[in-house]
Design a protein around this motif. Structure first.
Motif, mmCIF file in Angstrom:
data_model
loop_
_atom_site.group_PDB
_atom_site.id
_atom_site.type_symbol
_atom_site.label_atom_id
_atom_site.label_comp_id
_atom_site.label_asym_id
_atom_site.label_seq_id
_atom_site.Cartn_x
_atom_site.Cartn_y
_atom_site.Cartn_z
ATOM 1 N N ILE A 462 0.837 -1.208 0.000
ATOM 2 C CA ILE A 462 0.000 0.000 0.000
ATOM 3 C C ILE A 462 0.874 1.261 0.000
ATOM 4 O O ILE A 462 0.606 2.231 -0.723
ATOM 5 N N ILE A 463 1.940 1.248 0.815
ATOM 6 C CA ILE A 463 2.851 2.393 0.859
ATOM 7 C C ILE A 463 3.522 2.589 -0.500
ATOM 8 O O ILE A 463 3.630 3.721 -1.007
ATOM 9 N N GLU A 464 3.961 1.498 -1.119
ATOM 10 C CA GLU A 464 4.639 1.583 -2.421
ATOM 11 C C GLU A 464 3.692 2.076 -3.507
ATOM 12 O O GLU A 464 4.015 2.989 -4.278
ATOM 13 N N MET A 465 2.493 1.485 -3.568
ATOM 14 C CA MET A 465 1.562 1.820 -4.648
ATOM 15 C C MET A 465 0.999 3.233 -4.522
ATOM 16 O O MET A 465 0.660 3.867 -5.519
ATOM 17 N N SER A 466 0.888 3.714 -3.294
ATOM 18 C CA SER A 466 0.371 5.073 -3.109
ATOM 19 C C SER A 466 1.482 6.128 -3.131
ATOM 20 O O SER A 466 1.235 7.300 -2.877
ATOM 21 N N LYS A 467 2.722 5.658 -3.420
ATOM 22 C CA LYS A 467 3.871 6.547 -3.631
ATOM 23 C C LYS A 467 4.162 7.436 -2.416
ATOM 24 O O LYS A 467 4.338 8.655 -2.529
ATOM 25 N N GLN A 468 4.234 6.794 -1.247
ATOM 26 C CA GLN A 468 4.592 7.507 -0.021
ATOM 27 C C GLN A 468 6.111 7.666 0.052
ATOM 28 O O GLN A 468 6.855 7.016 -0.692
ATOM 29 N N PRO A 469 6.617 8.496 0.953
ATOM 30 C CA PRO A 469 8.062 8.743 1.027
ATOM 31 C C PRO A 469 8.871 7.463 1.260
ATOM 32 O O PRO A 469 8.407 6.517 1.896
ATOM 33 N N GLU A 470 10.104 7.472 0.741
ATOM 34 C CA GLU A 470 10.974 6.305 0.832
ATOM 35 C C GLU A 470 11.260 5.918 2.287
ATOM 36 O O GLU A 470 11.409 4.737 2.610
ATOM 37 N N ALA A 471 11.315 6.885 3.189
ATOM 38 C CA ALA A 471 11.584 6.595 4.603
ATOM 39 C C ALA A 471 10.477 5.721 5.196
ATOM 40 O O ALA A 471 10.754 4.843 6.032
ATOM 41 N N ILE A 472 9.245 5.943 4.775
ATOM 42 C CA ILE A 472 8.136 5.118 5.263
ATOM 43 C C ILE A 472 8.256 3.706 4.692
ATOM 44 O O ILE A 472 8.029 2.716 5.399
ATOM 45 N N ARG A 473 8.623 3.613 3.426
ATOM 46 C CA ARG A 473 8.784 2.304 2.804
ATOM 47 C C ARG A 473 9.887 1.505 3.488
ATOM 48 O O ARG A 473 9.780 0.282 3.629
ATOM 49 N N ARG A 474 10.945 2.185 3.935
ATOM 50 C CA ARG A 474 12.012 1.461 4.636
ATOM 51 C C ARG A 474 11.482 0.843 5.931
ATOM 52 O O ARG A 474 11.879 -0.261 6.317
ATOM 53 N N LYS A 475 10.582 1.547 6.619
ATOM 54 C CA LYS A 475 9.975 0.981 7.832
ATOM 55 C C LYS A 475 9.135 -0.252 7.504
ATOM 56 O O LYS A 475 9.234 -1.289 8.169
ATOM 57 N N THR A 476 8.295 -0.130 6.491
ATOM 58 C CA THR A 476 7.440 -1.278 6.142
ATOM 59 C C THR A 476 8.270 -2.423 5.574
ATOM 60 O O THR A 476 7.901 -3.586 5.733
ATOM 61 N N ASP A 477 9.407 -2.106 4.920
ATOM 62 C CA ASP A 477 10.300 -3.169 4.447
ATOM 63 C C ASP A 477 10.869 -3.966 5.620
ATOM 64 O O ASP A 477 11.024 -5.188 5.545
ATOM 65 N N ARG A 478 11.215 -3.253 6.699
ATOM 66 C CA ARG A 478 11.726 -3.949 7.892
ATOM 67 C C ARG A 478 10.664 -4.893 8.449
ATOM 68 O O ARG A 478 10.954 -6.040 8.800
ATOM 69 N N LEU A 479 9.435 -4.401 8.515
ATOM 70 C CA LEU A 479 8.342 -5.251 9.011
ATOM 71 C C LEU A 479 8.054 -6.398 8.051
ATOM 72 O O LEU A 479 7.764 -7.520 8.472
ATOM 73 N N ASP A 480 8.145 -6.121 6.743
ATOM 74 C CA ASP A 480 7.874 -7.154 5.745
ATOM 75 C C ASP A 480 8.910 -8.269 5.826
ATOM 76 O O ASP A 480 8.585 -9.458 5.722
ATOM 77 N N ALA A 481 10.190 -7.889 6.011
ATOM 78 C CA ALA A 481 11.244 -8.910 6.134
ATOM 79 C C ALA A 481 11.005 -9.787 7.356
ATOM 80 O O ALA A 481 11.171 -11.011 7.310
ATOM 81 N N VAL A 482 10.588 -9.169 8.462
ATOM 82 C CA VAL A 482 10.244 -9.944 9.661
ATOM 83 C C VAL A 482 9.035 -10.835 9.381
ATOM 84 O O VAL A 482 8.973 -11.997 9.802
ATOM 85 N N GLY A 483 8.063 -10.284 8.643
ATOM 86 C CA GLY A 483 6.878 -11.062 8.296
ATOM 87 C C GLY A 483 7.209 -12.288 7.477
ATOM 88 O O GLY A 483 6.605 -13.356 7.659
ATOM 89 N N ASN A 484 8.190 -12.175 6.567
ATOM 90 C CA ASN A 484 8.617 -13.346 5.805
ATOM 91 C C ASN A 484 9.169 -14.426 6.725
ATOM 92 O O ASN A 484 8.930 -15.617 6.541
ATOM 93 N N THR A 485 9.936 -13.992 7.728
ATOM 94 C CA THR A 485 10.501 -14.950 8.681
ATOM 95 C C THR A 485 9.407 -15.594 9.529
ATOM 96 O O THR A 485 9.407 -16.804 9.745
#
Length: 721
Positions: A462-485
């Motif tokens: 949602i953050i990526e598709m709605s073109k939010q700032p890269e700093a926010i995407r880095r936060k969700t990327d951290r959560l996404d990587a944990v989610g994969n684990t």
């Protein structure tokens, strides 16, 4: 403790847990939903997921009605068979009602998990714009709604049927009458996991291969026509499918342990039969405590916070388990003899530690902090072929430690059972049953961590598709990587619990055959029909896996063709001046997934029935049909455990090798190598191979293993000559 209050206490804790789940759902749904452009994407995900689940459950409902009619007809036609007649009048209706209740509860449990997850994603995304901790808590609490609902409904179903059928008086037969509950849960879970797994990976593969590799656009790019279907798939596969899977695990294990408790009635009375329910109820309390303790600092690895919550859950679950052992597993009357309760508690602790060990082992093989994932990333430097070779090697290697862990747990808990009950018949097996209960004690928290994965994945999309700032995407990327684990470790945990539960149900099947025939049955693999039954069991695992993976491939081809067509027909999509037709891809994947799930599902259901019924006419010496099915169960379970472990961890390692490269931490000759590099493209190909392994075939094998046990337990009289 007065055994008369155990069942009301279990039902009360289950209801209160549902109340807590409702409170968590309200807390999550009251959170901020972010910007209008974010809500637009979230609404599309929600509509697609709900549309798929409606169509899927309509298909499963038709199949379940047919299965219920067959079960009723079978038990009604065989009402004079010894063990069926002993259960009294109305047995056909009771077992059919149990099946329908199990199927319905499994479907509801899966739907509840998905209902919250498709609404928590936007809220986790909005929270990530202000606080990593708040986003983490919303995602985990959204997942906890699923975890608490699944285990609570399993307890309410089994406990409610036990009370309704008069189990407090007819303790010998009622656990056998509610075995249909486990079969119903398995039946729905198989098709839910298959359909959801095919959907999620067909969409993911189609989106990745055309978007990332061919078009060179980022993951979750709004220009990709398959991106909404991909995000929908995270929910219908990992939320609804896994919810049904673990619902089935808890239901089947509860019923199997209650059946084993019948043999020890002279020692424990009703306490031995009701113990599994009380132990599971205390696990719910432990999960609630664990979930509310999770919080993290903004600069902290979110996985550490989740692990702390899991540790708290484990400790509280141990205390609850100890209370259940000392309250219920004590000798009653003159026939009780001497019971060493410390050994029984030891068996439960072995199970809890086994769950913890599976989590650690899975983390080792699927987190990019450790050697296996980094080896795959290094192999990506020389292309897709070496990436795939390295990933296959990691997948094959990772079967070793889990098998050693399960073997140690079974042998140690068997010994504890023997020591606790002085070597009386069934003592060792009851020790393994208690270990299985211990392993499933933190089940609700594990499922919360699993659902955390798709919520954070969707939040990042949602953050990526709605073109939010890269700093926010880095936060969700951290959560996404944990989610994969967390998704990977849940699969490891699920296969470990499936292994222990399958052994428990296998023993229950042998006991059921002994009650019908009056003779104890062994499994002699030197007899040709029995060996063939075992061979067919192992083959079923491979053919079933092949059909599941092939189904993903077929559905993905349709998606790839459609994405390419849209790019070609409308060049404005790539320029960002035209909007892709997301709904078209969602509809294509829905139709393909529902079509492709039927064949492997029917193969799993019909194979044990065909072997047991057909083989019983091959010989007059002994019960060759029942023995051949036992071999099918035994060998099929062993092959299924190994294959599922290979697929789950291998696929998870491939996925996180790609994430490792994308994270910016991967370096070649001192230079950071990240997205859109040649190693990244190779890692995307490897991840594409691993996707149907870890999210379709592997998780479906968990269900297959338990389905084989529950269906043979329900239809055991059919296999007796």
């Amino acid at each position: 403790m007065d055994v008369g209050i155990v069942l009301p206490l279990v039902l009360l804790i289950s209801v209160l847990s549902l109340v807590v789940a409702a409170f968590l759902a309200r807390h999550v749904l009251s959170a901020d939903t972010g910007k209008p452009e974010m809500r637009l994407i979230s609404d599309a995900i929600r509509e697609g997921a709900e549309a798929f689940l409606r169509r899927q459950y309509r298909t499963i409902g038709i199949l379940a009605v047919i299965a219920a009619a067959v079960i009723f007809a079978f038990y009604f036609a065989n009402r004079d068979v010894k063990n069926i007649a002993e259960m009294g009048a109305g047995t056909a209706w009771k077992i059919t009602l149990s099946f329908v209740t199990g199927a319905l509860c499994s479907a509801i449990a899966g739907y509840i998990g998905m209902f919250v997850s498709i609404r928590a994603n936007i809220r986790a995304a909005a929270a990530a714009m202000t606080s990593l901790n708040k986003a983490l808590q919303i995602a985990l609490r959204g997942g906890a709604v699923s975890g608490l609902s699944v285990v609570s409904m399993s307890l309410l179903g089994v406990g409610g049927l036990f009370y309704l059928f008069g189990g407090m008086q007819d303790y010998r037969h009622v656990p056998l009458q509610i075995v249909g509950f486990g079969f119903g849960a398995s039946f729905v879970a198989l098709f839910a996991q298959l359909g959801g797994g095919i959907y999620t990976k067909a969409a993911d593969v189609g989106a990745d291969l055309v978007g990332k590799v061919e078009a060179g656009i980022p993951e979750d790019d709004p220009r990709n026509p398959a991106v909404i279907a991909d995000l929908v798939g995270d929910n219908v596969g990992d939320c609804a499918g896994r919810g049904a899977d673990l619902f089935e695990s808890t239901a089947a294990e509860n019923v199997g342990a209650m059946i084993l408790g019948i043999a020890l009635y002279p020692v424990f009375g009703l306490g031995g039969i009701l113990f599994p329910l009380l132990a599971r109820a205390f696990g719910l309390i432990a999960t609630i405590v664990g979930v509310f303790t999770v919080r993290c600092r903004e600069d902290e690895d979110p996985m550490r916070a989740l692990n702390r919550g899991y540790l708290v859950t484990t400790v509280v679950a141990m205390l609850g388990f100890a209370a259940a052992v000392y309250m219920l597993l004590r000798p009653v009357g003159a026939g009780g003899g001497t019971v060493h309760q410390g050994y029984l508690l030891g068996a439960g602790i072995i199970g809890i530690l086994t769950a913890f060990a599976f989590v650690l082992i899975t983390q080792y093989y699927t987190e990019y902090r450790y050697r296996p994932v980094r080896e795959i990333a290094e192999a990506s430097r020389t292309g897709p072929a070496t990436n795939i070779i390295s990933g296959l090697a990691v997948g094959l290697e990772c079967t070793g430690l889990p098998v050693l862990t399960v073997s140690t747990a079974l042998m140690a808990s068997y010994w504890c059972g023997k020591q606790a009950l002085g070597g009386m018949p069934g003592a060792g097996l009851y020790g393994t049953a208690i270990a299985t209960m211990g392993m499933l004690a933190p089940c609700a928290y594990i499922l919360a961590m699993d659902t955390f994965g798709p919520i954070t994945d969707n939040a990042g999309g949602i953050i990526e598709m709605s073109k939010q700032p890269e700093a926010i995407r880095r936060k969700t990327d951290r959560l996404d990587a944990v989610g994969n684990t967390t998704k990977a470790l849940t699969k490891g945990y699920a296969i470990g619990s499936a292994a222990l539960a399958a052994f428990l149900l296998f023993r229950a099947y042998l006991d059921e055959v002994m009650k019908i025939t009056g003779r104890e049955m062994g499994v002699d693999l030197t007899r040709v029909p029995v060996f063939v039954g075992g061979l067919l069991g192992a083959t079923l695992v491979f053919v079933f896996s092949a059909l599941a993976i092939k189904a993903v491939g077929k559905a993905a081809q349709v998606v790839i063709t459609e994405v390419r067509r849209q790019f070609k027909a409308n060049p404005g999509i790539m320029k960002g001046t035209a909007k892709p037709d997301y709904a078209r891809c969602v509809d294509i994947v829905t139709v393909a997934a529902l079509k492709e799930m039927v064949l492997p599902g029917f193969l799993a259901v019909l194979t044990p029935v065909a072997v047991g019924f057909g083989f019983k006419y091959l010989s007059d010496a002994g019960q060759i049909g029942a023995e051949s099915v036992a071999a099918l169960l035994m060998v099929g379970t062993i092959a299924g455990i190994l294959m599922a472990t290979f697929m789950n961890n291998g696929g998870g390692a491939w996925d996180n090798a790609k994430k490792y490269i994308e994270s910016g931490l991967f370096k070649v000759d001192g230079q950071v190598v990240g997205k859109r590099s040649e190693p990244h493209k190779a890692a995307v190909v490897g991840d594409t191979v691993g996707d149907p392994f870890k999210d379709t075939a592997g998780p479906s094998l968990h269900v297959l293993i338990k389905l084989l046990s529950t269906i043979t337990l329900v239809l055991a009289p059919l296999f007796i000559l």
